[in-house]
Design a protein around this motif. Sequence first.
Motif, PDB file in Angstrom:
ATOM      1  N   ARG A 114     -22.810 -38.529  13.099  1.00 60.31           N
ATOM      2  CA  ARG A 114     -23.099 -38.664  11.678  1.00 60.31           C
ATOM      3  C   ARG A 114     -21.794 -38.577  10.898  1.00 60.31           C
ATOM      4  NH1 ARG A 114     -27.203 -35.069  13.367  1.00 60.31           N
ATOM      5  NH2 ARG A 114     -29.284 -36.009  13.397  1.00 60.31           N
ATOM      6  N   TYR A 115     -20.743 -39.048  11.535  1.00 67.17           N
ATOM      7  CA  TYR A 115     -19.447 -39.026  10.876  1.00 67.17           C
ATOM      8  C   TYR A 115     -19.449 -40.014   9.722  1.00 67.17           C
ATOM      9  CZ  TYR A 115     -18.134 -36.459  15.061  1.00 67.17           C
ATOM     10  OH  TYR A 115     -18.089 -35.535  16.064  1.00 67.17           O
ATOM     11  N   GLN A 116     -18.578 -39.757   8.762  1.00 66.35           N
ATOM     12  CA  GLN A 116     -18.582 -40.513   7.517  1.00 66.35           C
ATOM     13  C   GLN A 116     -18.507 -42.021   7.738  1.00 66.35           C
ATOM     14  OE1 GLN A 116     -15.247 -40.547   4.391  1.00 66.35           O
ATOM     15  NE2 GLN A 116     -16.632 -38.942   3.660  1.00 66.35           N
ATOM     16  N   SER A 117     -17.571 -42.456   8.544  1.00 67.85           N
ATOM     17  CA  SER A 117     -17.386 -43.904   8.736  1.00 67.85           C
ATOM     18  C   SER A 117     -18.601 -44.547   9.394  1.00 67.85           C
ATOM     19  CB  SER A 117     -16.137 -44.168   9.578  1.00 67.85           C
ATOM     20  OG  SER A 117     -16.228 -43.514  10.832  1.00 67.85           O
ATOM     21  N   SER A 118     -19.130 -43.914  10.449  1.00 66.69           N
ATOM     22  CA  SER A 118     -20.288 -44.488  11.141  1.00 66.69           C
ATOM     23  C   SER A 118     -21.535 -44.412  10.271  1.00 66.69           C
ATOM     24  CB  SER A 118     -20.523 -43.765  12.471  1.00 66.69           C
ATOM     25  OG  SER A 118     -20.783 -42.393  12.262  1.00 66.69           O
ATOM     26  N   LEU A 119     -21.667 -43.338   9.479  1.00 69.00           N
ATOM     27  CA  LEU A 119     -22.824 -43.206   8.592  1.00 69.00           C
ATOM     28  C   LEU A 119     -22.793 -44.283   7.513  1.00 69.00           C
ATOM     29  CD1 LEU A 119     -25.311 -41.710   7.594  1.00 69.00           C
ATOM     30  CD2 LEU A 119     -23.801 -40.139   6.363  1.00 69.00           C
ATOM     31  N   VAL A 120     -21.631 -44.525   6.937  1.00 66.54           N
ATOM     32  CA  VAL A 120     -21.490 -45.565   5.918  1.00 66.54           C
ATOM     33  C   VAL A 120     -21.880 -46.931   6.492  1.00 66.54           C
ATOM     34  CG1 VAL A 120     -19.799 -46.873   4.567  1.00 66.54           C
ATOM     35  CG2 VAL A 120     -19.786 -44.375   4.501  1.00 66.54           C
ATOM     36  N   LYS A 152     -15.522 -30.639   7.580  1.00 68.96           N
ATOM     37  CA  LYS A 152     -14.343 -31.468   7.803  1.00 68.96           C
ATOM     38  C   LYS A 152     -13.627 -30.997   9.066  1.00 68.96           C
ATOM     39  CE  LYS A 152     -11.359 -34.664   6.667  1.00 68.96           C
ATOM     40  NZ  LYS A 152     -10.352 -34.502   5.642  1.00 68.96           N
ATOM     41  N   ALA A 153     -13.534 -31.911  10.010  1.00 69.17           N
ATOM     42  CA  ALA A 153     -12.732 -31.659  11.214  1.00 69.17           C
ATOM     43  C   ALA A 153     -11.728 -32.794  11.283  1.00 69.17           C
ATOM     44  CB  ALA A 153     -13.628 -31.623  12.448  1.00 69.17           C
ATOM     45  N   TYR A 154     -11.797 -33.584  12.341  1.00 63.06           N
ATOM     46  CA  TYR A 154     -10.946 -34.785  12.409  1.00 63.06           C
ATOM     47  C   TYR A 154     -11.366 -35.756  11.320  1.00 63.06           C
ATOM     48  CZ  TYR A 154      -8.959 -39.145  14.109  1.00 63.06           C
ATOM     49  OH  TYR A 154      -8.290 -40.339  14.200  1.00 63.06           O
ATOM     50  N   THR A 155     -12.675 -35.822  11.105  1.00 65.83           N
ATOM     51  CA  THR A 155     -13.221 -36.609  10.002  1.00 65.83           C
ATOM     52  C   THR A 155     -14.442 -35.875   9.487  1.00 65.83           C
ATOM     53  OG1 THR A 155     -14.056 -38.785   9.353  1.00 65.83           O
ATOM     54  CG2 THR A 155     -14.695 -37.980  11.526  1.00 65.83           C
TER      55      THR A 155
END
Length: 207
Positions: A114-120, A152-155
């Motif tokens: 559910r990381y930001q880029s994949s969620l977007v 917030k971790a790597y992303t």
Amino acid sequence: MQNRVLFVKGILWLTLIPILSTIFVFVFLYLLPLIGIFLLPPSTIIVIVLYTLVFYIIIMAQKISYADLDILEMITIPNAPKEIEDSLKSRTRGTNRLVTVVILSCLGQKIRARYQSSLVKRVQKSGINLTPTRIIEYLTELEKSNIVKSKKAYTREYSLTEKGKWCYKAVTTCFPKRQFWFITRHYLAYRNLPPFPVDTKEGTTQV
């Protein structure tokens, strides 16, 4: 009074064609032949009934267009505060897609990332014609409302809070994709939702 009218309409939507088909079969295959009247051969009667039922199934399986304001106004979400209901009904400009509903649907699905880029990307693939920046702005608003949380971790990674899980259940219950379930939910009022979680003084969420 309005609820009764909707209930009657819902019952008619779901039962009228099957009931009329049953009566048609009874009259032409049993009642009229019983008194010596044969208007249609049995094969023709069966074909007529089958075509009618196929038409009925097609209607019940039609997708619901929430771009239609009349349909959107019919939606009520039991136990939801007004600001939550308004948020769930918020739409994008142009395509009129339910952006909050799509975001919660993507977050509620059982996927690992559910990381930001994949969620977007998932939100955009679901028909939300917005830039990544605009989608992240919606996520930020949901986070301010304590519906979504992130770390917030790597992303940045997003997940649903207790309020968010309630909203996801409301989305799956009150925003069905097919006509049959829309009639069931909003004409017959078959919408069972638990009480909306509230924030305690300690800052935690109580269900």
